[in-house]
Write a protein that holds these residues in place. Structure first.
Motif, PDB file in Angstrom:
ATOM      1  N   GLY A 291       0.818  -1.209   0.000  1.00  0.00           N
ATOM      2  CA  GLY A 291       0.000   0.000   0.000  1.00  0.00           C
ATOM      3  C   GLY A 291       0.851   1.259   0.000  1.00  0.00           C
ATOM      4  N   SER A 292       1.909   1.258   0.821  1.00  0.00           N
ATOM      5  CA  SER A 292       2.812   2.410   0.858  1.00  0.00           C
ATOM      6  C   SER A 292       3.512   2.588  -0.477  1.00  0.00           C
ATOM      7  CB  SER A 292       3.853   2.233   1.975  1.00  0.00           C
ATOM      8  OG  SER A 292       3.241   2.170   3.245  1.00  0.00           O
ATOM      9  N   ALA A 293       3.951   1.475  -1.070  1.00  0.00           N
ATOM     10  CA  ALA A 293       4.611   1.533  -2.376  1.00  0.00           C
ATOM     11  C   ALA A 293       3.667   2.078  -3.443  1.00  0.00           C
ATOM     12  CB  ALA A 293       5.112   0.148  -2.768  1.00  0.00           C
ATOM     13  N   GLY A 294       2.406   1.670  -3.370  1.00  0.00           N
ATOM     14  CA  GLY A 294       1.434   2.148  -4.343  1.00  0.00           C
ATOM     15  C   GLY A 294       1.210   3.652  -4.251  1.00  0.00           C
ATOM     16  N   ARG A 295       1.132   4.154  -3.029  1.00  0.00           N
ATOM     17  CA  ARG A 295       0.944   5.594  -2.854  1.00  0.00           C
ATOM     18  C   ARG A 295       2.165   6.370  -3.344  1.00  0.00           C
ATOM     19  NH1 ARG A 295      -1.774   3.587   1.698  1.00  0.00           N
ATOM     20  NH2 ARG A 295       0.110   3.659   2.986  1.00  0.00           N
ATOM     21  N   ILE A 296       3.354   5.832  -3.067  1.00  0.00           N
ATOM     22  CA  ILE A 296       4.573   6.503  -3.533  1.00  0.00           C
ATOM     23  C   ILE A 296       4.634   6.494  -5.058  1.00  0.00           C
ATOM     24  CG2 ILE A 296       7.095   6.329  -3.601  1.00  0.00           C
ATOM     25  CD1 ILE A 296       6.962   5.236  -0.737  1.00  0.00           C
ATOM     26  N   ALA A 297       4.329   5.337  -5.665  1.00  0.00           N
ATOM     27  CA  ALA A 297       4.369   5.225  -7.129  1.00  0.00           C
ATOM     28  C   ALA A 297       3.383   6.186  -7.788  1.00  0.00           C
ATOM     29  CB  ALA A 297       4.073   3.789  -7.550  1.00  0.00           C
ATOM     30  N   ALA A 298       2.190   6.328  -7.187  1.00  0.00           N
ATOM     31  CA  ALA A 298       1.188   7.245  -7.742  1.00  0.00           C
ATOM     32  C   ALA A 298       1.643   8.696  -7.594  1.00  0.00           C
ATOM     33  CB  ALA A 298      -0.148   7.029  -7.035  1.00  0.00           C
ATOM     34  N   ARG A 299       2.195   9.026  -6.437  1.00  0.00           N
ATOM     35  CA  ARG A 299       2.646  10.397  -6.199  1.00  0.00           C
ATOM     36  C   ARG A 299       3.791  10.780  -7.119  1.00  0.00           C
ATOM     37  NH1 ARG A 299       5.271  10.566  -0.795  1.00  0.00           N
ATOM     38  NH2 ARG A 299       7.165  10.164  -2.014  1.00  0.00           N
ATOM     39  N   GLU A 300       4.725   9.834  -7.331  1.00  0.00           N
ATOM     40  CA  GLU A 300       5.894  10.099  -8.171  1.00  0.00           C
ATOM     41  C   GLU A 300       5.634   9.850  -9.652  1.00  0.00           C
ATOM     42  OE1 GLU A 300       8.821  11.301  -6.977  1.00  0.00           O
ATOM     43  OE2 GLU A 300       7.820  11.448  -5.019  1.00  0.00           O
ATOM     44  N   ARG A 301       4.463   9.298  -9.961  1.00  0.00           N
ATOM     45  CA  ARG A 301       4.083   8.965 -11.342  1.00  0.00           C
ATOM     46  C   ARG A 301       5.118   8.040 -11.981  1.00  0.00           C
ATOM     47  NH1 ARG A 301       1.819  14.840 -13.595  1.00  0.00           N
ATOM     48  NH2 ARG A 301       0.249  15.118 -11.950  1.00  0.00           N
ATOM     49  N   GLU A 302       5.492   7.019 -11.233  1.00  0.00           N
ATOM     50  CA  GLU A 302       6.482   6.041 -11.689  1.00  0.00           C
ATOM     51  C   GLU A 302       6.001   4.647 -11.300  1.00  0.00           C
ATOM     52  OE1 GLU A 302       8.447   4.091 -13.325  1.00  0.00           O
ATOM     53  OE2 GLU A 302       9.802   5.815 -13.542  1.00  0.00           O
ATOM     54  N   PRO A 303       5.320   3.936 -12.232  1.00  0.00           N
ATOM     55  CA  PRO A 303       4.755   2.615 -11.906  1.00  0.00           C
ATOM     56  C   PRO A 303       5.799   1.602 -11.443  1.00  0.00           C
ATOM     57  CG  PRO A 303       3.880   3.439 -13.988  1.00  0.00           C
ATOM     58  CD  PRO A 303       4.984   4.357 -13.599  1.00  0.00           C
ATOM     59  N   ARG A 304       7.043   1.720 -11.898  1.00  0.00           N
ATOM     60  CA  ARG A 304       8.067   0.741 -11.525  1.00  0.00           C
ATOM     61  C   ARG A 304       8.370   0.767 -10.031  1.00  0.00           C
ATOM     62  NH1 ARG A 304      13.047   2.122 -15.200  1.00  0.00           N
ATOM     63  NH2 ARG A 304      12.384   4.225 -14.539  1.00  0.00           N
ATOM     64  N   LEU A 305       8.074   1.876  -9.383  1.00  0.00           N
ATOM     65  CA  LEU A 305       8.313   1.961  -7.942  1.00  0.00           C
ATOM     66  C   LEU A 305       7.400   1.016  -7.172  1.00  0.00           C
ATOM     67  CD1 LEU A 305       8.741   5.816  -7.496  1.00  0.00           C
ATOM     68  CD2 LEU A 305      10.515   4.075  -7.236  1.00  0.00           C
ATOM     69  N   LEU A 306       6.285   0.638  -7.767  1.00  0.00           N
ATOM     70  CA  LEU A 306       5.389  -0.313  -7.109  1.00  0.00           C
ATOM     71  C   LEU A 306       6.065  -1.660  -6.914  1.00  0.00           C
ATOM     72  CD1 LEU A 306       2.556  -0.819  -5.987  1.00  0.00           C
ATOM     73  CD2 LEU A 306       1.820  -1.451  -8.296  1.00  0.00           C
ATOM     74  N   VAL A 307       7.036  -1.978  -7.761  1.00  0.00           N
ATOM     75  CA  VAL A 307       7.790  -3.224  -7.646  1.00  0.00           C
ATOM     76  C   VAL A 307       9.035  -3.032  -6.790  1.00  0.00           C
ATOM     77  CG1 VAL A 307       9.056  -4.991  -8.936  1.00  0.00           C
ATOM     78  CG2 VAL A 307       6.955  -4.010  -9.885  1.00  0.00           C
TER      79      VAL A 307
END
Length: 336
Positions: A291-307
């Protein structure tokens, strides 16, 4: 400005050729009155070109003085700088950061405005060292509560706040006269030990979140894991060395996590209850991390951060937990 106390800037340094020029540029560009400050770069006999870079700055900048530190111990460097300094106020800076133009002045003004404060610091904003995705992920984790816990100097605060420690620190000289210098037995976490000792003696540490510096955490995978492990190791080994706990509850959480994983691995095959509890804990942990990774990825607009972010969070917790366990059990950590 003319009423500001004389300031000594003390900088421990060793083999920082890639950072020292930008660092010195930011320090020397500060708006603190030039005739009211000195800068002491305490170098551990660097061999990578750091000394040559520093010498060029020293030749053209009368405020800067390079001090030799044979053996490159960081607490020794800090103590040498303090003993060589002339300031009524002493601020410690880290070479792996750059500082806003008003950083020095605002730290000192914080001390002046809060007579009951013995140490003032600001927020350490993290930026990646390079363009790699891992470096970016590490810098983002560095200031996230899931990796930083309640360390306000990393996650920020809504306003000035009394805290247990700050990054670097701006101290009244009288503090060192009262409680002594940094403990030279501690290769790491000497700042934690000093600030804990300061608070135990009745001193107070103030975080002012409007004071900001930019820090560049280690973005290489091996360096990142090693740094995290060593930070934990020295928090626990250092506590045993000095004979008292120098950390915070946030330092203990990864140790409990790793101990729980180890206990589940040993007892799980023999106990259904252990397997259920372990499954619940790991499931909750997974939801929290993803969940934290998803919020960071959305905020940074970088889907790879979800992984990548869950891997960085997990590596942070495991390496810190393992370092804590080794520091707690290492015979070399016995009080001396």
């Amino acid at each position: 400005m003319s009423r500001l106390p004389f300031l000594s800037v003390v900088i421990p340094c060793w083999n920082e050729a890639g950072f020292v020029a930008a660092f010195l540029d930011s320090v020397l560009a500060n708006d603190y009155p030039a005739d009211r400050m000195e800068v002491l770069l305490v170098d551990g006999m660097s061999t990578d070109g750091t000394r040559e870079i520093a010498a060029k700055y020293e030749a053209r900048e009368p405020r800067l003085r390079v001090v030799d530190n044979p053996g490159h111990s960081k607490p020794v460097a800090l103590n040498l700088g303090i003993l060589e300094s002339r300031g009524d106020v002493i601020i410690r800076l880290d070479v792996h950061a750059v500082y806003q133009k008003d950083y020095l002045r605002r730290c000192v003004q914080g001390l002046v405005a809060h007579p009951d404060a013995d140490n003032v610091g600001g927020v350490r904003r993290a930026e990646p060292r390079d363009e790699r995705l891992l470096s970016r992920a590490v810098s983002l984790a560095n200031t996230h509560p899931l990796a930083a816990g309640n360390a306000k100097y990393r996650i920020g605060a809504a306003g000035p706040k009394w805290v247990d420690t700050v990054f670097g620190g701006c101290y009244r000289r009288a503090v060192f006269d009262r409680i002594g210098l940094f403990d030279e037995r501690l290769d790491r976490t000497q700042d934690l030990e000093f600030n804990q000792r300061l608070r135990a003696a009745g001193g107070k540490i103030l975080l002012i979140p409007d004071i900001v510096c930019t820090y560049y955490p280690r973005g290489d995978w091996k360096q990142f894991v090693t740094w995290t492990y060593n930070s934990a190791y020295w928090a626990f080994k250092g506590s045993r060395t000095v004979g008292r706990w120098i950390g915070s509850w946030r330092n203990c959480v990864p140790l409990g996590f790793v101990a729980g994983l180890a206990g589940a691995a040993v007892l799980g095959p023999h106990s259904k209850l252990v397997r259920r509890v372990a499954g619940t804990v790991l499931g909750t942990y997974g939801v929290l991390v993803v969940g934290s990774a998803g919020r960071i990825a959305a905020r940074e607009r970088e889907p790879r951060l979800l992984v990548v972010m869950p891997v960085v969070f997990f590596a942070t917790h495991v390496s810190y937990g393992l370092g804590s366990a080794v520091g707690l059990l290492d015979p070399a950590g016995r009080r001396r």
